[in-house]
Each structure stands twice: as C-alpha cells, then as structure tokens.
Scaffold this motif. Structure first.
Motif, PDB file in Angstrom:
ATOM      1  N   ALA A   1       0.835  -1.204   0.000  1.00 46.98           N
ATOM      2  CA  ALA A   1       0.000   0.000   0.000  1.00 46.98           C
ATOM      3  C   ALA A   1       0.869   1.253   0.000  1.00 46.98           C
ATOM      4  CB  ALA A   1      -0.932  -0.001   1.219  1.00 46.98           C
ATOM      5  N   LEU A   2       1.927   1.237   0.782  1.00 44.98           N
ATOM      6  CA  LEU A   2       2.848   2.372   0.831  1.00 44.98           C
ATOM      7  C   LEU A   2       3.546   2.563  -0.515  1.00 44.98           C
ATOM      8  CD1 LEU A   2       4.048   4.543   2.653  1.00 44.98           C
ATOM      9  CD2 LEU A   2       5.784   2.900   3.345  1.00 44.98           C
ATOM     10  N   ALA A   3       3.964   1.457  -1.139  1.00 44.17           N
ATOM     11  CA  ALA A   3       4.620   1.531  -2.449  1.00 44.17           C
ATOM     12  C   ALA A   3       3.651   2.048  -3.507  1.00 44.17           C
ATOM     13  CB  ALA A   3       5.153   0.165  -2.848  1.00 44.17           C
ATOM     14  N   ASP A   4       2.398   1.596  -3.473  1.00 40.77           N
ATOM     15  CA  ASP A   4       1.392   2.059  -4.441  1.00 40.77           C
ATOM     16  C   ASP A   4       1.134   3.555  -4.280  1.00 40.77           C
ATOM     17  OD1 ASP A   4       1.116  -0.461  -5.498  1.00 40.77           O
ATOM     18  OD2 ASP A   4      -0.726  -0.933  -4.378  1.00 40.77           O
ATOM     19  N   LYS A   5       1.046   4.012  -3.037  1.00 38.18           N
ATOM     20  CA  LYS A   5       0.814   5.438  -2.774  1.00 38.18           C
ATOM     21  C   LYS A   5       1.988   6.272  -3.295  1.00 38.18           C
ATOM     22  CE  LYS A   5      -0.324   8.645   0.913  1.00 38.18           C
ATOM     23  NZ  LYS A   5      -0.621   8.825   2.328  1.00 38.18           N
ATOM     24  N   TRP A   6       3.219   5.805  -3.034  1.00 32.43           N
ATOM     25  CA  TRP A   6       4.398   6.519  -3.506  1.00 32.43           C
ATOM     26  C   TRP A   6       4.435   6.549  -5.028  1.00 32.43           C
ATOM     27  CZ3 TRP A   6       8.372   5.187  -6.723  1.00 32.43           C
ATOM     28  CH2 TRP A   6       9.420   6.103  -6.790  1.00 32.43           C
ATOM     29  N   LEU A   7       4.167   5.420  -5.682  1.00 35.18           N
ATOM     30  CA  LEU A   7       4.213   5.340  -7.136  1.00 35.18           C
ATOM     31  C   LEU A   7       3.169   6.260  -7.768  1.00 35.18           C
ATOM     32  CD1 LEU A   7       5.562   3.987  -9.545  1.00 35.18           C
ATOM     33  CD2 LEU A   7       3.832   2.191  -9.394  1.00 35.18           C
ATOM     34  N   ASP A   8       1.959   6.285  -7.203  1.00 30.17           N
ATOM     35  CA  ASP A   8       0.918   7.162  -7.718  1.00 30.17           C
ATOM     36  C   ASP A   8       1.331   8.628  -7.589  1.00 30.17           C
ATOM     37  OD1 ASP A   8      -1.759   7.729  -8.743  1.00 30.17           O
ATOM     38  OD2 ASP A   8      -2.154   8.489  -6.710  1.00 30.17           O
ATOM     39  N   ASN A   9       1.882   8.985  -6.442  1.00 28.59           N
ATOM     40  CA  ASN A   9       2.336  10.361  -6.234  1.00 28.59           C
ATOM     41  C   ASN A   9       3.461  10.710  -7.196  1.00 28.59           C
ATOM     42  OD1 ASN A   9       4.132  12.477  -5.124  1.00 28.59           O
ATOM     43  ND2 ASN A   9       2.669  12.502  -3.447  1.00 28.59           N
ATOM     44  N   TYR A  10       4.409   9.803  -7.359  1.00 24.72           N
ATOM     45  CA  TYR A  10       5.561  10.032  -8.239  1.00 24.72           C
ATOM     46  C   TYR A  10       5.109  10.236  -9.685  1.00 24.72           C
ATOM     47  CZ  TYR A  10      10.042   9.170 -10.542  1.00 24.72           C
ATOM     48  OH  TYR A  10      11.159   9.276 -11.311  1.00 24.72           O
ATOM     49  N   ASN A  11       4.179   9.419 -10.137  1.00 28.21           N
ATOM     50  CA  ASN A  11       3.734   9.486 -11.527  1.00 28.21           C
ATOM     51  C   ASN A  11       2.783  10.640 -11.810  1.00 28.21           C
ATOM     52  OD1 ASN A  11       5.220   7.339 -12.506  1.00 28.21           O
ATOM     53  ND2 ASN A  11       3.671   5.850 -11.967  1.00 28.21           N
ATOM     54  N   SER A  12       2.128  11.167 -10.794  1.00 27.75           N
ATOM     55  CA  SER A  12       1.148  12.222 -11.050  1.00 27.75           C
ATOM     56  C   SER A  12       1.584  13.611 -10.589  1.00 27.75           C
ATOM     57  CB  SER A  12      -0.186  11.871 -10.389  1.00 27.75           C
ATOM     58  OG  SER A  12      -0.028  11.774  -8.994  1.00 27.75           O
ATOM     59  N   GLN A  13       2.590  13.692  -9.746  1.00 29.30           N
ATOM     60  CA  GLN A  13       2.952  14.984  -9.162  1.00 29.30           C
ATOM     61  C   GLN A  13       4.341  15.499  -9.527  1.00 29.30           C
ATOM     62  OE1 GLN A  13       0.733  16.764  -7.374  1.00 29.30           O
ATOM     63  NE2 GLN A  13      -0.739  15.120  -7.738  1.00 29.30           N
ATOM     64  N   HIS A  14       5.213  14.639 -10.011  1.00 27.92           N
ATOM     65  CA  HIS A  14       6.607  15.036 -10.203  1.00 27.92           C
ATOM     66  C   HIS A  14       6.993  15.101 -11.674  1.00 27.92           C
ATOM     67  CE1 HIS A  14       7.442  14.822  -5.950  1.00 27.92           C
ATOM     68  NE2 HIS A  14       6.741  13.711  -5.922  1.00 27.92           N
ATOM     69  N   PRO A  15       7.182  16.319 -12.218  1.00 30.49           N
ATOM     70  CA  PRO A  15       7.635  16.439 -13.604  1.00 30.49           C
ATOM     71  C   PRO A  15       9.075  15.952 -13.750  1.00 30.49           C
ATOM     72  CG  PRO A  15       7.219  18.612 -12.636  1.00 30.49           C
ATOM     73  CD  PRO A  15       6.965  17.592 -11.582  1.00 30.49           C
ATOM     74  N   HIS A  16       9.385  15.460 -14.940  1.00 34.98           N
ATOM     75  CA  HIS A  16      10.723  14.934 -15.210  1.00 34.98           C
ATOM     76  C   HIS A  16      11.372  15.728 -16.334  1.00 34.98           C
ATOM     77  CE1 HIS A  16      10.170  11.334 -12.744  1.00 34.98           C
ATOM     78  NE2 HIS A  16       8.919  11.399 -13.142  1.00 34.98           N
ATOM     79  N   ARG A  17      12.623  16.068 -16.149  1.00 31.77           N
ATOM     80  CA  ARG A  17      13.366  16.812 -17.166  1.00 31.77           C
ATOM     81  C   ARG A  17      13.432  16.019 -18.471  1.00 31.77           C
ATOM     82  NH1 ARG A  17      18.941  17.645 -15.261  1.00 31.77           N
ATOM     83  NH2 ARG A  17      17.798  18.370 -13.469  1.00 31.77           N
ATOM     84  N   SER A  18      13.607  14.704 -18.362  1.00 34.86           N
ATOM     85  CA  SER A  18      13.722  13.867 -19.561  1.00 34.86           C
ATOM     86  C   SER A  18      12.408  13.813 -20.346  1.00 34.86           C
ATOM     87  CB  SER A  18      14.148  12.453 -19.183  1.00 34.86           C
ATOM     88  OG  SER A  18      13.154  11.838 -18.386  1.00 34.86           O
ATOM     89  N   MET A  19      11.304  14.216 -19.716  1.00 34.07           N
ATOM     90  CA  MET A  19      10.010  14.239 -20.385  1.00 34.07           C
ATOM     91  C   MET A  19       9.560  15.672 -20.660  1.00 34.07           C
ATOM     92  SD  MET A  19       7.916  11.285 -18.447  1.00 34.07           S
ATOM     93  CE  MET A  19       8.705   9.791 -17.938  1.00 34.07           C
ATOM     94  N   LYS A  20      10.533  16.561 -20.755  1.00 33.53           N
ATOM     95  CA  LYS A  20      10.287  17.979 -21.043  1.00 33.53           C
ATOM     96  C   LYS A  20       9.325  18.616 -20.046  1.00 33.53           C
ATOM     97  CE  LYS A  20      11.367  17.351 -25.852  1.00 33.53           C
ATOM     98  NZ  LYS A  20      10.953  17.401 -27.223  1.00 33.53           N
ATOM     99  N   GLY A  21       9.513  18.295 -18.775  1.00 35.98           N
ATOM    100  CA  GLY A  21       8.729  18.920 -17.711  1.00 35.98           C
ATOM    101  C   GLY A  21       7.363  18.315 -17.477  1.00 35.98           C
ATOM    102  N   LEU A  22       7.054  17.209 -18.131  1.00 39.64           N
ATOM    103  CA  LEU A  22       5.767  16.552 -17.924  1.00 39.64           C
ATOM    104  C   LEU A  22       5.893  15.484 -16.852  1.00 39.64           C
ATOM    105  CD1 LEU A  22       4.725  15.976 -21.643  1.00 39.64           C
ATOM    106  CD2 LEU A  22       3.912  17.774 -20.116  1.00 39.64           C
TER     107      LEU A  22
END
Length: 75
Positions: free
Chosen positions: A27-48
C-alpha cells in the motif's frame, strides 16, 4: 523486518527495527508510485509528469492509427 540505522548530530548511532506486513508495504509503495507518476515532472520528459506523457503518447498513437487506416482505405 528490517533494521535502519542513522547517526545523531552528537555522533551517537541509532538502530531501529522496522516490522511491516506485506499488505502495508504494498500500500505504501502504491501510494508513492501514484504520487511520483502524477505529481513530479521529469526533465527527460520535457517537464511533464509520467501520467501526462502517457496521455500524450496514447493520443499520438491514436492519431497514427487513424492515419494508417485512412491510407489503407485509399489504396
């Protein structure tokens, strides 16, 4: 079960035993993964965020598929 160790500012070493069941860990890993994928832009993805990039790629793939169908219908 896992040991975590750290040092205080005084230099004293502190070790802690962490006991966590598999369901809580997942559950903790799922929460972290969801937050990481929806809240954190990536430079390699041009800020998306990864979710935004996935949506753009899906739209792009759909456009390409429509174009291929259109070309095949013309032949």
């Amino acid at each position: 079960m896992d040991f975590v160790s750290d040092a205080l500012s005084s230099g004293r070493c502190v070790r802690t035993l962490i006991i966590m069941d598999d369901a809580s860990r997942e559950a903790l890993a799922d929460k972290w993964l969801d937050n990481y994928n929806s809240q954190h832009p990536h430079r390699s993805m041009k800020g998306l965020t990864p979710n935004q990039k996935r949506i753009l790629l899906k739209k792009s793939a759909m456009k390409k598929e429509d174009l291929i169908i259109e070309i095949n219908n013309q032949v």
